[in-house]
Design a protein around this motif. Structure first.
Motif, mmCIF file in Angstrom:
data_model
loop_
_atom_site.group_PDB
_atom_site.id
_atom_site.type_symbol
_atom_site.label_atom_id
_atom_site.label_comp_id
_atom_site.label_asym_id
_atom_site.label_seq_id
_atom_site.Cartn_x
_atom_site.Cartn_y
_atom_site.Cartn_z
ATOM 1 N N ASP A 170 0.837 -1.189 0.000
ATOM 2 C CA ASP A 170 0.000 0.000 0.000
ATOM 3 C C ASP A 170 0.881 1.251 0.000
ATOM 4 O OD1 ASP A 170 -2.064 1.802 0.184
ATOM 5 O OD2 ASP A 170 -2.408 1.518 2.323
ATOM 6 N N GLY A 171 1.511 1.538 -1.095
ATOM 7 C CA GLY A 171 2.353 2.720 -1.210
ATOM 8 C C GLY A 171 2.534 3.090 -2.662
ATOM 9 N N GLY A 224 -0.268 -3.782 -4.438
ATOM 10 C CA GLY A 224 -1.586 -4.047 -3.879
ATOM 11 C C GLY A 224 -2.532 -2.904 -4.190
ATOM 12 N N SER A 225 -2.569 -1.893 -3.321
ATOM 13 C CA SER A 225 -3.492 -0.775 -3.537
ATOM 14 C C SER A 225 -2.781 0.530 -3.894
ATOM 15 C CB SER A 225 -4.337 -0.545 -2.274
ATOM 16 O OG SER A 225 -3.510 -0.257 -1.167
ATOM 17 N N GLY A 226 -1.489 0.491 -4.087
ATOM 18 C CA GLY A 226 -0.764 1.705 -4.436
ATOM 19 C C GLY A 226 -0.717 1.942 -5.936
ATOM 20 N N ASP A 227 -0.610 3.227 -6.329
ATOM 21 C CA ASP A 227 -0.470 3.584 -7.736
ATOM 22 C C ASP A 227 0.980 3.429 -8.174
ATOM 23 O OD1 ASP A 227 -3.171 4.274 -7.800
ATOM 24 O OD2 ASP A 227 -2.763 6.365 -7.279
ATOM 25 N N SER A 228 1.175 3.150 -9.459
ATOM 26 C CA SER A 228 2.516 3.002 -10.033
ATOM 27 C C SER A 228 2.667 3.947 -11.214
ATOM 28 C CB SER A 228 2.757 1.561 -10.489
ATOM 29 O OG SER A 228 2.634 0.650 -9.401
ATOM 30 N N ILE A 267 4.125 -5.542 -15.017
ATOM 31 C CA ILE A 267 3.533 -4.755 -13.944
ATOM 32 C C ILE A 267 2.154 -5.312 -13.613
ATOM 33 C CG2 ILE A 267 2.835 -2.444 -13.207
ATOM 34 C CD1 ILE A 267 4.738 -1.360 -15.406
ATOM 35 N N ALA A 268 1.937 -5.625 -12.338
ATOM 36 C CA ALA A 268 0.648 -6.167 -11.898
ATOM 37 C C ALA A 268 0.176 -5.385 -10.679
ATOM 38 C CB ALA A 268 0.773 -7.646 -11.564
ATOM 39 N N SER A 269 -1.100 -4.962 -10.705
ATOM 40 C CA SER A 269 -1.660 -4.179 -9.603
ATOM 41 C C SER A 269 -3.049 -4.694 -9.256
ATOM 42 C CB SER A 269 -1.739 -2.700 -10.003
ATOM 43 O OG SER A 269 -2.384 -1.950 -9.001
ATOM 44 N N THR A 270 -3.342 -4.749 -7.959
ATOM 45 C CA THR A 270 -4.666 -5.187 -7.529
ATOM 46 C C THR A 270 -5.686 -4.064 -7.612
ATOM 47 O OG1 THR A 270 -3.681 -6.817 -6.030
ATOM 48 C CG2 THR A 270 -5.980 -6.210 -5.646
ATOM 49 N N ALA A 271 -5.348 -2.896 -7.032
ATOM 50 C CA ALA A 271 -6.337 -1.816 -6.969
ATOM 51 C C ALA A 271 -5.758 -0.451 -7.317
ATOM 52 C CB ALA A 271 -6.944 -1.764 -5.574
ATOM 53 N N GLY A 272 -4.575 -0.391 -7.848
ATOM 54 C CA GLY A 272 -3.965 0.905 -8.130
ATOM 55 C C GLY A 272 -3.892 1.221 -9.613
ATOM 56 N N GLU A 273 -3.784 2.509 -9.903
ATOM 57 C CA GLU A 273 -3.592 2.980 -11.271
ATOM 58 C C GLU A 273 -2.167 2.664 -11.715
ATOM 59 O OE1 GLU A 273 -3.303 7.245 -13.698
ATOM 60 O OE2 GLU A 273 -3.860 7.196 -11.577
ATOM 61 N N VAL A 274 -2.008 2.357 -13.008
ATOM 62 C CA VAL A 274 -0.685 2.144 -13.587
ATOM 63 C C VAL A 274 -0.518 3.089 -14.771
ATOM 64 C CG1 VAL A 274 0.876 0.543 -14.745
ATOM 65 C CG2 VAL A 274 -0.583 -0.279 -12.880
ATOM 66 N N SER A 313 -8.590 -3.356 -10.671
ATOM 67 C CA SER A 313 -9.570 -2.271 -10.718
ATOM 68 C C SER A 313 -8.979 -0.925 -11.119
ATOM 69 C CB SER A 313 -10.270 -2.127 -9.362
ATOM 70 O OG SER A 313 -9.327 -1.794 -8.361
ATOM 71 N N GLY A 314 -7.705 -0.834 -11.357
ATOM 72 C CA GLY A 314 -7.095 0.439 -11.707
ATOM 73 C C GLY A 314 -7.044 0.684 -13.200
#
Length: 287
Positions: A164-165, A182-186, A198-205, A222-223
């Motif tokens: 979460d960062g 996880g929930s952080g943006d990249s 790049i894989a994200s659960t809930a963050g914008e990429v 969801s991002g």
């Protein structure tokens, strides 16, 4: 209403008392040490709440400087050990309400000469990470909740694992990049890397101003996903999927071969490189 106001005043008073008590008995902690860089191959960092700053130096030595606060009776909040060709830096919180602190206590500064260290492994709990113009063979960062800002990084293999960062990676040259969030943006900007995953659960990429590479793969639960190139790619095979059906591709020479409610596929040139984008509930934009 009177009970609510009274309860709020009591809570404010308790918080103020705790903060005031934490300020009593604090003293400055400073420590600096250096190692001959040619003798060091690996740096391992374990950090609870302090900030970590890594930067390039023209010196032939690796220098570690710690500046912060500690309670009067605390042991050193940062320890540095040297075992063979490995340096281990450990920052551990002490005292307070079960280890809980209202503010960060300090910063660890690490200066590294170019291309001397083979590996940096950083395990971070709640501190913020800054890295500027560091050249290293391999970098692994495991981050619980702090923000990460890296600029001018040069490396062979880089892996970021964040719960979460926010991650910001700018103007860097890497042979392989892996990001798991996880929930952080990249936010990846101006990065040259033949292989990105790049894989994200809930963050914008957001992958911006990049050079065309062999393979770029981005997946989010969801991002939103945004990809833009510094110059038009010459040879791309694109496959984009989104359950929202909001997929926009605006690339010179792009030949759309298939479009459905949830997917777009097509090529540029002889399609020798791949661009794979997938978002379950987010939008996808490529330009």
């Amino acid at each position: 209403m009177k009970k609510l106001i009274a309860a709020s005043l009591v809570l404010a008073a308790v918080c103020g008392l705790v903060i005031a008590c934490q300020g009593i008995g604090k003293q400055t902690f400073k420590h600096e040490t250096s190692f001959e860089a040619s003798l060091i191959k690996e740096i391992e960092i374990h950090n609870e709440s302090w900030d970590i700053e890594l930067k390039h130096t023209d010196s032939p030595n690796i220098t570690i400087a710690c500046v912060g606060k500690r309670q009067d009776n605390e042991s050193d909040p940062v320890t540095i050990s040297h075992d063979g060709n490995k340096i281990v830096i450990a920052q551990e919180d002490q005292g307070g309400m079960g280890g809980f602190t209202f503010s960060k206590k300090g910063t660890v500064y690490i200066s590294i000469p170019d291309h001397t260290v083979d590996a940096i492994a950083l395990n971070n709990d709640a501190g913020d990470i800054r890295m500027k113009h560091v050249a290293v063979q391999n970098l692994v960062m495991i981050n619980e909740s702090g923000s990460q800002l890296l600029e001018g990084l040069s490396a062979d293999k880089v892996e970021f694992m964040t719960n979460d960062g926010e991650l910001q990676l700018k103007d860097s040259s890497l042979n392989e990049l892996t990001v798991t969030s996880g929930s952080g943006d990249s936010y990846i900007t101006g990065v040259t890397s033949p292989l990105m995953n790049i894989a994200s659960t809930a963050g914008e990429v957001s992958v911006k101003e990049i050079e065309e590479g062999k393979r770029l793969r981005v997946e989010t639960e969801s991002g939103d996903i945004g990809v833009s190139y510094a110059k038009p790619p010459a040879s791309i095979k694109l496959a984009a999927n989104s359950s929202t059906s909001d997929i926009s591709v605006n690339l010179d020479g792009f030949k759309e071969q298939r479009r459905t409610d949830n997917a777009v596929a097509g090529t540029i040139g002889n399609a020798s490189h791949s661009l794979e984008l997938s978002s379950h509930t987010g939008t996808i934009t490529v330009k």
